[in-house]
Design a protein around this motif. Structure first.
Motif, short mmCIF file in Angstrom:
data_model
loop_
_atom_site.label_atom_id
_atom_site.label_comp_id
_atom_site.label_asym_id
_atom_site.label_seq_id
_atom_site.Cartn_x
_atom_site.Cartn_y
_atom_site.Cartn_z
N VAL A 395 0.84 -1.20 0.00
CA VAL A 395 0.00 0.00 0.00
C VAL A 395 0.88 1.26 0.00
CG1 VAL A 395 -1.90 1.19 1.15
CG2 VAL A 395 -1.81 -1.30 1.16
N GLN A 396 1.97 1.24 0.79
CA GLN A 396 2.88 2.39 0.78
C GLN A 396 3.46 2.60 -0.62
OE1 GLN A 396 2.78 0.22 3.46
NE2 GLN A 396 4.38 0.81 4.92
N VAL A 428 -6.09 -10.39 1.96
CA VAL A 428 -6.32 -9.71 0.69
C VAL A 428 -7.41 -8.65 0.86
CG1 VAL A 428 -7.13 -10.04 -1.69
CG2 VAL A 428 -5.48 -11.63 -0.71
N GLY A 429 -8.46 -8.99 1.63
CA GLY A 429 -9.54 -8.04 1.90
C GLY A 429 -9.01 -6.80 2.59
N GLU A 430 -8.12 -6.99 3.56
CA GLU A 430 -7.53 -5.89 4.31
C GLU A 430 -6.72 -4.96 3.38
OE1 GLU A 430 -8.13 -4.96 7.21
OE2 GLU A 430 -6.59 -3.39 7.28
N GLN A 434 -7.33 -0.98 2.18
CA GLN A 434 -6.32 0.08 2.29
C GLN A 434 -6.11 0.76 0.94
OE1 GLN A 434 -3.30 -2.52 3.81
NE2 GLN A 434 -3.54 -1.80 5.92
N ILE A 435 -6.13 -0.05 -0.13
CA ILE A 435 -5.94 0.52 -1.47
C ILE A 435 -7.13 1.42 -1.82
CG2 ILE A 435 -5.80 -0.07 -3.95
CD1 ILE A 435 -4.19 -2.59 -3.04
N LYS A 436 -8.30 0.93 -1.46
CA LYS A 436 -9.52 1.72 -1.71
C LYS A 436 -9.46 3.05 -0.94
CE LYS A 436 -13.20 0.65 -3.10
NZ LYS A 436 -13.82 1.09 -4.35
N ALA A 437 -8.89 2.96 0.27
CA ALA A 437 -8.81 4.17 1.09
C ALA A 437 -7.92 5.23 0.44
CB ALA A 437 -8.28 3.81 2.49
N PRO A 461 -14.04 -5.33 -1.05
CA PRO A 461 -14.39 -4.03 -1.65
C PRO A 461 -14.00 -3.94 -3.13
CG PRO A 461 -12.37 -3.82 -0.40
CD PRO A 461 -12.78 -5.26 -0.30
N ILE A 462 -14.62 -4.80 -3.94
CA ILE A 462 -14.26 -4.85 -5.37
C ILE A 462 -15.18 -3.92 -6.15
CG2 ILE A 462 -14.10 -6.40 -7.36
CD1 ILE A 462 -13.90 -8.68 -5.28
#
Ligand code: C2E
Ligand code: MG
Ligand code: MG
Length: 560
Positions: A395-396, A428-430, A434-437, A461-462
């Motif tokens: 994510v970073q 993967v959900g987590e 984070q990517i969605k955020a 969150p797809i």
């Protein structure tokens, strides 16, 4: 009375650890020290007056007398003198043992005598034998190691041969779990099965931790089957019963064993027929493997030297046939290898741990290109590998890339294959959350080929599902493909997700998918993946009011 006076000598040699005999030129023992009596088991009285051949085993014994005579002074005594001659000695009880003999000669009065210093070499011999054994054997299984096996093959090698290699798939894992003693027992059992299996002229060895090799001097397939059966029998340790999967690789031909072994290992490692099966080395496999090897050696350099390139394939909205985005796809053309498709090198990059560098580079380039695109409603989808998703800093990395390119996060879509999800839904959900955020969207690629359950798709969150090319290919005539596409669209709608169909090549496919309610499409019908400049031109053309042409002359020349 013998003219020899050995008093002085006797007292000197009394403490020697070596046996010392003094004999006449006819081989009659005239003196023997205490070590000689201990070493050979004869008393001093028994030795004195006896012929030296008493301590020499047959057939040397018969030769020995003549040997001494042959070296009488006038016939070249010098040859018998010296030290370091390795022979066998014989004890009174008949047992033999290795000795090293040094002989000197002297003259007393008119007579010539010989003094033999005899050293018991049993321990040294044992140590040497052990060293030789260790150099050529595996101590756990007591089979040959690679060196020993290869050397024994060279002795046996003649004409056509078959090398069979087998790997015990679970061995490494289980030996970590159950420890050293468990491993050794399994290895001994394998060795014992191999010994039962081997016929004269065949040889076996343990060539790697979990891999064994067998040379069968004739190329008989039935022997390989028999070996597979011997290995398939269950193992027992205490109350534990288990089976091990033996993946077999075979090669046959005329040639040196090293080459045959490598070929068989190759077949075993590739396991084209699957693990636990017999896999034969073929020229075709060799060619593929050779290319893979060249890819392996060139890929790192290609990444470092930025020899990869990026192409963009337009994603088109069915409703008005306008480009709404692009999928970024990596390309590599190497002077020696020619064009290498991502299908070839991405799995290799994953295996070599290089995939993260490719993803980073693609992400950076994709964001650069999308930022150049004036129409801010157009997004770019970047493919992420399963391995990327398990990187703690994923994510970073995405965040940094977005900042670096000053790109709007909403213009990024992270595309990952459906199979990634099944491995660890929670993690993967987590990551997805984070990517969605960050503001990016998420698309599940190759949908329908994995094992997604409705249950966990709901939890993730797809934003969109991409119907796999394999279902699109059989449209519009194959009723199963139609049913699958329909089911995916219905499921996506139920979950509130967009659908994208990839690999659309014909109008028939396009109109059917549109009728089913698919939102976006991607495929050669609209455009092949094109260099960024061409993509920007396509976008520019549509800004001027032209929707995506059905048969675009613009892309016909590109072969991406
Ligand atoms: P994918 O992500 O499913 O990409 C779609 C593939 O379908 C691309 O193949 C594209 O060229 C091809 N394609 C698009 N339209 C059509 C069509 O109408 N007909 C046919 N027959 N094919 C079409 P490509 O570029 O060879 O990529 C293959 C796979 O390699 C990709 O499948 C993706 O899984 C992987 N890949 C490509 N680039 C990257 C990348 O940058 N990173 C990662 N991790 N994987 C990548
Ligand atoms: Mg993709
Ligand atoms: Mg795909």
């Amino acid at each position: 009375m013998l003219p020899y006076d050995g008093h002085v000598m006797s007292s000197i040699l009394g403490t020697s650890l070596d046996a010392v005999f003094t004999i006449t030129d006819r081989g009659v023992i005239v003196d023997a020290n205490p070590a000689a009596t201990q070493m050979f088991g004869w008393s001093r009285e028994e030795l004195l007056g006896a012929n030296i051949s008493i301590i020499v085993p047959s057939p040397l014994k018969e030769k020995h007398d003549g040997f001494l005579r042959a070296f009488s002074p006038d016939r070249g005594v010098k040859h018998v003198l010296g030290s370091g001659v390795r022979l066998d000695g014989q004890r009174k009880d008949g047992s033999c043992f290795p000795v090293e003999v040094g002989i000197s000669s002297f003259v007393q009065g008119e007579k010539r005598y010989f003094t033999g210093f005899v050293r018991d070499m049993s321990e040294r011999q044992q140590a040497e034998d052990r060293m030789r054994f260790l150099a050529t054997h595996d101590t756990d299984s007591e089979l040959f190691n690679y060196r020993g096996w290869a050397a024994s093959c060279r002795v046996l090698e003649s004409g056509l041969a078959r090398v069979v290699v087998f790997r015990l798939e679970e061995f490494r894992h289980l030996s970590l779990l159950y420890g050293e003693a468990w491993s050794i027992t399994v290895l001994r059992e394998v060795a014992s099965r191999l010994r039962d299996f081997l016929c004269p002229g065949e040889t076996a060895g343990r060539v790697r931790e979990d891999t064994f090799a067998v040379l069968l001097p004739e190329s008989v397939a039935a022997r390989t089957e028999a070996l597979a059966q011997a290995l398939a029998k269950p193992f027992t340790q205490g109350t534990m019963h288990f089976s091990l999967t033996a993946t077999i690789g075979i090669s046959h031909g005329i040639g040196d064993v090293d080459r045959l072994l490598r070929a068989a290992q190759w077949a075993c490692d590739r396991a084209g027929n699957g693990k636990g099966q017999i896999n034969e080395f073929t020229d075709q496999l060799y060619q593929i493997s050779r290319r893979e090897y060249q890819i392996e050696t060139q890929l790192q350099q290609a990444i470092t030297e930025e020899a990869l390139s990026l192409v963009l394939q337009p994603k088109v909205r069915f409703a008005d046939r306008r480009i709404v985005g692009a999928e970024a796809l990596v390309r590599w053309s190497d002077p020696a290898l020619g064009t290498v498709s991502p299908g070839e090198f991405i799995p290799i990059a994953e295996r070599l741990g290089l995939i993260g560098r490719i993803t980073d580079w693609m992400l950076r380039r994709s964001l650069e290109e999308i930022s150049r695109c004036a129409d801010t409603s157009i997004s770019v989808a970047v493919n992420f590998s399963a391995l990327d998703f398990y990187q703690p800093h994923l994510v970073q990395h995405i965040d940094t890339a977005l900042r670096h390119a000053r790109a709007d996060p909403h213009r990024l879509m992270v595309e990952l294959t459906e199979s990634v999800v099944a491995n660890d839904v929670r993690l993967v959900g987590e990551r997805m959350r984070q990517i969605k955020a960050l503001g990016a969207a998420i698309s599940l690629d190759d949908f329908g080929t994995g094992y997604s359950s409705f249950g966990y798709l709901r939890q993730l969150p797809i934003d969109s599902l991409k119907i796999d090319i394999s279902f699109v290919r059989d449209l519009p005539d194959n009723s199963d493909a139609v049913a699958i596409a329909n089911a995916i669209v219905s499921m996506a709608k139920a979950l509130g997700l967009d659908t994208i169909a990839e690999g659309i090549e014909s109008e028939g496919q396009a109109s059917l998918l549109r009728a089913l309610g698919v939102d976006q499409c991607q495929g050669f019908l609209f455009s092949r993946p094109v260099p960024p400049a061409d993509f920007h031109r396509l976008v520019h053309t549509q800004q001027e009011g032209f929707p995506m042409a059905v048969d675009p002359p613009l892309t016909a020349a590109t072969s991406n």
